[in-house]
Design a protein around this motif. Structure first.
Motif, short mmCIF file in Angstrom:
data_model
loop_
_atom_site.label_atom_id
_atom_site.label_comp_id
_atom_site.label_asym_id
_atom_site.label_seq_id
_atom_site.Cartn_x
_atom_site.Cartn_y
_atom_site.Cartn_z
N MET A 1 4.26 -25.02 104.95
CA MET A 1 2.96 -24.76 105.58
C MET A 1 2.92 -25.34 106.99
SD MET A 1 0.70 -25.78 102.25
CE MET A 1 -0.87 -25.81 103.09
N ILE A 2 3.41 -26.56 107.14
CA ILE A 2 3.45 -27.19 108.45
C ILE A 2 4.37 -26.41 109.39
CG2 ILE A 2 4.17 -29.28 109.68
CD1 ILE A 2 3.31 -30.86 107.15
N GLY B 1 2.34 -23.57 110.72
CA GLY B 1 1.28 -24.06 111.60
C GLY B 1 1.83 -24.59 112.91
N THR C 1 3.78 -21.79 115.10
CA THR C 1 2.85 -20.94 115.84
C THR C 1 2.23 -21.71 117.00
OG1 THR C 1 2.35 -19.73 113.80
CG2 THR C 1 0.81 -19.46 115.64
N ALA D 1 -3.75 -18.96 113.58
CA ALA D 1 -3.93 -20.09 112.65
C ALA D 1 -4.71 -19.63 111.42
CB ALA D 1 -4.66 -21.23 113.35
N ASN E 1 -2.39 -17.59 109.19
CA ASN E 1 -1.49 -18.46 108.43
C ASN E 1 -2.19 -19.03 107.19
OD1 ASN E 1 0.80 -18.26 110.05
ND2 ASN E 1 0.15 -19.88 111.42
N TYR E 2 -3.44 -19.46 107.36
CA TYR E 2 -4.19 -20.01 106.22
C TYR E 2 -4.36 -18.95 105.12
CZ TYR E 2 -8.22 -20.95 103.31
OH TYR E 2 -9.05 -21.09 102.22
N SER F 1 -6.24 -25.45 102.94
CA SER F 1 -5.39 -25.79 104.08
C SER F 1 -5.92 -25.30 105.42
CB SER F 1 -3.98 -25.23 103.86
OG SER F 1 -4.01 -23.82 103.72
N PHE G 1 -4.26 -26.10 109.27
CA PHE G 1 -3.87 -25.10 110.25
C PHE G 1 -4.77 -25.16 111.49
CE2 PHE G 1 -2.00 -23.03 106.43
CZ PHE G 1 -0.70 -22.92 106.90
N MET H 1 -3.45 -26.29 115.52
CA MET H 1 -3.60 -25.41 116.68
C MET H 1 -4.52 -26.02 117.74
SD MET H 1 -2.65 -22.67 118.15
CE MET H 1 -1.79 -21.87 116.79
N GLN I 1 -8.04 -33.76 106.79
CA GLN I 1 -7.64 -32.67 107.69
C GLN I 1 -8.85 -31.92 108.25
OE1 GLN I 1 -5.11 -30.51 105.01
NE2 GLN I 1 -3.26 -31.70 105.51
#
Length: 476
Positions: A86-87, A90, A93, A124, A127-128, A168, A172, A176, A231
């Motif tokens: 996942m990182i 994130g 990108t 972003a 991606n989530y 998440s 993300f 960004m 987060q």
């Protein structure tokens, strides 16, 4: 009287002429003017501090979970490759956005700066949504394949990652938004957002894992919930700082439409970086499987090692996150001397940090492992592991720094090749062959061997980049 009036009018017209003939002065960003060593400290230090705090929270998170039992700690170790994937999306990108935005900023193309930022926020969100969908069918088979049939590890891992993946959007978003602040040199704000989220996470870890005060005792799920709340807090603060203080970027959410040309430019840099970091996730998972040939305790040790080395590597990543916009800006502004100074200073700082870290790991490995409530078996496996891997940190400083240089020049493809060589071509095959000897101690030798290859390939690509891109550049 008439003579005086004529004189005054002539003076007036002269002043007008002076005003008209003077070119409009565009204020230079500090990344093009401040002395390079001080600039790197100015840009990178807040990020290094914030990432140091992030590493501290990762250690606290695992140390507290380790007090539930060893299976809970092993579950978090197995969850790491998924979190890292996942990182990878994130950060990869965001690196693409950062490099494009910084280059356009150096070229004074302010409209393109805002386009890069807005398309970055859109990506972003994409991606989530991708990982949200993935969470509904991936987790069960993943943990079943990695946990060697230990049902409690599967249960803990699935419980933890369901929360982390489905909430998440905070992760993300903050990755960004912080990169937008970094690209324009406002890294103090990223430090505030990251530290606030990390401290919130640490406090909630204590409350939600063990049920302190009015909070319920949630165990592993409490650790996951603390993570996503921290987060989200970081994301909200970073959004606020961007809207209030990031004047180079114009945020126009209502009028925004995704722009394919800008997205293509972003992913020209981002895709190799995503593949690079994604390779780390795959490698970590496969190393877990190799170590599983010995015991689940060996997997737990590897997970603890990753948490400990993040204490050193996260500040290095913070240092190099500051290096990318500095190099990209001065590349856009054609300031060759400042680019070389930034590269050499970044390498020096990174190596100093890693030398100190390697000494720490060599001298007190048992004390470091006991932070995670290590059993005697964990100490037996972990102490020699940490001491054998530690010398490779110095090579990692060189490879990581040069990887950031490649990203700044939109040559992240080089970074991807280096990562593939290190992990897929060297680390995994050597680790597997060493495991066949039946002695787990031999497996750890694969890490320094892989790092030697990584450094050699990185230097080769840097020499090529220097010859083809840097040396022909005309200094402005």
């Amino acid at each position: 009287m008439l003579e005086r009036a004529i004189t005054e009018n002539l003076t007036h017209f002269k002043n007008i002429n002076i005003i008209v003939s003077m070119p409009q002065r565009i204020e230079e960003n500090k990344m093009g003017t401040m002395k390079v060593p001080m600039l790197i400290v100015n840009i990178s230090l807040p990020m290094m501090i914030s990432m140091f705090i992030q590493a501290l929270y990762n250690i606290v998170d695992s140390a507290l979970v380790g007090r539930i039992n060893e299976n809970a700690l092993t579950a978090l170790s197995l969850a790491f490759p998924l979190q890292n994937l996942m990182i990878a999306f994130g950060v990869g990108t965001a690196v693409g956005v950062n490099a494009l935005l910084s280059t356009r900023l150096g070229q004074k193309k302010m409209e393109d700066v805002s386009k890069a930022a807005m398309n970055g926020l859109f990506l972003a969100l994409c991606n989530y949504l991708f990982f949200l969908g993935l969470s509904f069918f991936l987790l069960k088979p993943y943990f079943l394949s990695a946990a060697k049939g230990v049902e409690q590890i599967v249960s803990y891992g699935e419980e933890y990652m369901q929360i982390v993946m489905r909430a998440s959007f905070g992760m993300f978003g903050v990755i960004m938004l912080d990169r937008l602040l970094q690209a324009t040199g406002r890294t103090l704000f990223t430090m505030i957002s990251q530290i606030s989220g990390a401290l919130c996470n640490i406090v909630l870890d204590l409350c939600l894992i063990f049920g302190l005060g009015p909070f319920p005792k949630m165990g592993v799920a409490g650790a996951a919930l603390a993570t996503v709340i921290g987060q989200c807090l970081s994301m909200l603060l970073s959004l606020l700082f961007n809207l209030l203080f990031n004047k180079e970027v114009q945020f126009n959410f209502r009028a925004f439409r995704p722009e394919f040309a800008t997205i293509k430019q972003i992913y020209f840099v981002a895709l190799p970086t995503i593949l690079l970091n994604g390779t780390t996730s795959i490698t970590t998972y496969l190393i877990d499987l190799i170590l599983g040939m010995f015991s689940t305790t060996a997997i737990a040790v590897y997970g603890v090692y990753f948490k400990l080395n993040s204490f050193l590597f996260m500040p290095i990543f913070g240092l190099n996150s500051g290096l990318v916009p500095i190099i990209a800006y001065n590349y856009g502004a054609c300031k060759k001397k400042r680019i070389f100074k930034a590269i050499h200073t970044g390498l020096l700082f990174a190596m100093l940090i890693m030398v100190l870290g390697a000494l720490l790991f060599e001298l007190i490995p048992a004390s470091l492992l006991r932070l995670f409530a290590a059993t005697d078996e964990m100490l037996k496996i972990g102490v020699p592991a940490i001491r054998l891997i530690a010398p490779s940190f110095i090579g990692a400083a060189i490879a990581i720094t040069l990887s950031s240089v490649f990203q700044a020049f939109s040559c992240a493809f080089y970074s991807m090749i280096v990562a593939f060589m290190r992990q897929l071509v060297v680390l995994l095959p050597v680790a597997y062959l060493m495991a066949l000897s039946g002695n787990i101690r031999n497996v750890w030798f694969s890490f320094p061997i892989a790092e030697v290859v990584s450094v050699a390939v990185s230097i080769f690509f840097y020499t090529r980049l220097k010859k083809n891109r840097l040396m022909p550049m005309q200094e402005v």
